[in-house]
Scaffold this motif. Structure first.
Motif, PDB file in Angstrom:
ATOM      1  N   ARG A 124       0.559  -1.252  -0.011  1.00 41.37           N
ATOM      2  CA  ARG A 124      -0.231  -0.038  -0.105  1.00 41.37           C
ATOM      3  C   ARG A 124       1.201   1.166  -0.208  1.00 41.37           C
ATOM      4  O   ARG A 124       0.207   2.704  -0.530  1.00 41.37           O
ATOM      5  N   GLN A 125       1.797   0.733   0.450  1.00 38.63           N
ATOM      6  CA  GLN A 125       2.738   2.078   0.373  1.00 38.63           C
ATOM      7  C   GLN A 125       3.799   2.715  -1.063  1.00 38.63           C
ATOM      8  O   GLN A 125       4.257   3.662  -1.434  1.00 38.63           O
ATOM      9  N   SER A 167      -3.431  -4.828  -2.778  1.00 36.08           N
ATOM     10  CA  SER A 167      -3.352  -3.752  -2.376  1.00 36.08           C
ATOM     11  C   SER A 167      -2.628  -2.689  -2.045  1.00 36.08           C
ATOM     12  O   SER A 167      -3.487  -1.450  -1.647  1.00 36.08           O
ATOM     13  N   ALA A 168      -1.658  -2.638  -3.725  1.00 26.37           N
ATOM     14  CA  ALA A 168      -0.777  -1.176  -4.075  1.00 26.37           C
ATOM     15  C   ALA A 168      -2.480  -0.678  -5.062  1.00 26.37           C
ATOM     16  O   ALA A 168      -2.171   0.114  -5.074  1.00 26.37           O
ATOM     17  N   ASP A 179      -5.331  -1.471  -5.029  1.00 27.84           N
ATOM     18  CA  ASP A 179      -6.413  -0.871  -4.668  1.00 27.84           C
ATOM     19  C   ASP A 179      -6.065   0.656  -3.514  1.00 27.84           C
ATOM     20  O   ASP A 179      -7.396   1.102  -3.860  1.00 27.84           O
ATOM     21  N   GLU A 180      -5.065   1.078  -2.945  1.00 30.14           N
ATOM     22  CA  GLU A 180      -4.245   2.208  -2.987  1.00 30.14           C
ATOM     23  C   GLU A 180      -4.670   3.550  -3.958  1.00 30.14           C
ATOM     24  O   GLU A 180      -5.015   4.471  -3.695  1.00 30.14           O
ATOM     25  N   ARG A 215      -7.076   6.270  -3.386  1.00 27.98           N
ATOM     26  CA  ARG A 215      -6.269   7.681  -3.846  1.00 27.98           C
ATOM     27  C   ARG A 215      -6.872   8.936  -5.251  1.00 27.98           C
ATOM     28  O   ARG A 215      -6.901  10.101  -5.269  1.00 27.98           O
ATOM     29  N   TYR A 256      -3.012   8.633 -11.320  1.00 29.71           N
ATOM     30  CA  TYR A 256      -2.129   8.316 -10.522  1.00 29.71           C
ATOM     31  C   TYR A 256      -0.895   8.650 -10.946  1.00 29.71           C
ATOM     32  O   TYR A 256      -0.506   9.400 -11.104  1.00 29.71           O
TER      33      TYR A 256
END
Length: 359
Positions: free
Chosen positions: A211-212, A323-324, A326-327, A331, A338
């Motif tokens: 996620r980061q 998860s990445a 989804d982030e 956002r 992105y």
């Protein structure tokens, strides 16, 4: 052999990613895959409505007059081809029903001492097209390649290699391709990268870390997409294992080209089968390891479990990469949003990339 089993698995997943159509609906060769039986033998499988001519080429495009006819009027959907590994072989399938030509190559490059080096070609893309073969490669680190491996990679005609690894990793495991292919990298310390997010401790792999990635890897994303936009020639990018940072970058590239997310996740999962951890990092003497990153890799090498690729899923079975993504969705709304925000990739750039890297 382990490599052959991994290759078969990888190609099977790639085939499963393609739309499933009834054989009678084919107007051209479809669902084509190529796999290596041994060092000099390739097999090609496809589905088509009628006979197909099989050609062997050393490049994925160009006129068929520059390729060698291997088999004429094949109706079985299967052909065996004698071909080495360098120069890289491409099979071109001409469907006699309409004259269309489909190109297929091995997804995984059969390097003797390489890890997870593969081509993004052949995946479905926007507007019913597919990603072009021979232009975008992903890989693990390359510090232990044999001379024959180096020659094979040089034969790809790479314009640049973008190393996603940290300064520490590049120092511990310098690529054998230095001086052979132009190198690009964003200088950073692995410890500094995670200092704020992880309290200075080396993180464990998983969805929380992924996620980061959209924030942590933004400079690398800008660099890779700048190189793709330049269209200077084939590009390769890699980290150490070719699965985490490289997997995230691959997801962004394929998403930009219009590849469905389900296919992206299948490609991500191939790393578990196609990694060769023993060739990703030279042996480190734990007693002489002087920095935390060297100690970390020495610890991996001392752990028998780490000699085998680990599944890239959280305990609930969810892929780390999901998860990445989804982030990014939460956002930025989309991968396109992105990329525009962090890398300056505009809608016009996306259209240009699809024109350049799909067919």
């Amino acid at each position: 052999m382990r490599g052959q089993r991994a290759l078969s698995l990888g190609l099977g997943l790639a085939l499963a990613a393609s739309p499933c159509l009834a054989p009678t609906a084919f107007a051209r060769a479809q669902q084509a895959i190529a796999s290596r039986v041994d060092g000099r033998t390739l097999v090609a499988d496809w589905q088509a409505r009628g006979p197909v001519d099989v050609y062997l080429a050393t490049r994925p495009d160009g006129p068929l007059a520059q390729a060698r006819l291997i088999a004429r009027g094949v109706r079985s959907g299967h052909a065996t081809v004698r071909a080495g590994t360098s120069p890289r072989p491409y099979l071109r399938l001409r469907d006699r029903a309409d004259g269309t030509v489909v190109t297929v190559a091995e997804r995984w490059l059969p390097l003797a001492q390489g890890s997870n080096f593969r081509d993004l070609g052949g995946y479905p893309a926007a507007d019913g097209k597919t990603v072009r073969w021979g232009l975008i490669y992903r890989a693990g680190a390359t510090p232990l390649l044999t001379p024959a491996d180096v020659a094979q990679v040089r034969g790809l005609g790479l314009a640049t290699m973008v190393d996603l690894r940290s300064d520490e990793e590049r120092r511990l495991a310098p690529t054998r391709l230095a001086g052979q292919v132009h190198q690009d990298a964003v200088p950073y310390s692995m410890m500094a990268l995670f200092a704020g997010a992880q309290g200075g401790k080396m993180p464990s792999n998983g969805g929380a870390l992924y996620r980061q990635f959209p924030t942590l890897l933004a400079p690398q994303v800008r660099l890779v997409f700048d190189r793709l936009k330049a269209q200077a020639g084939p590009i390769e990018y890699n980290c150490s294992a070719g699965q985490d940072r490289t997997g995230f970058m691959t997801a962004l590239i394929l998403a930009a080209l219009g590849t469905p997310r389900a296919v992206i996740l299948r490609d991500y999962d191939l790393s578990t089968a196609l990694r060769r951890p023993e060739w990703e990092m030279p042996k480190i003497d734990a007693a002489k390891a002087s920095d935390p990153v060297a100690k970390m890799f020495a610890g991996y090498q001392a752990n028998p479990a780490m000699a085998r690729p680990q599944p890239l899923h959280d305990p609930d079975g969810r892929p780390f990469l999901a998860s990445a993504m989804d982030e990014i969705d939460a956002r930025y709304g989309s991968v396109e949003g992105y990329l525009e925000k962090v890398a300056g990739v505009t809608a016009a750039d996306i259209a240009m990339l699809r024109k350049a890297y799909t067919e």
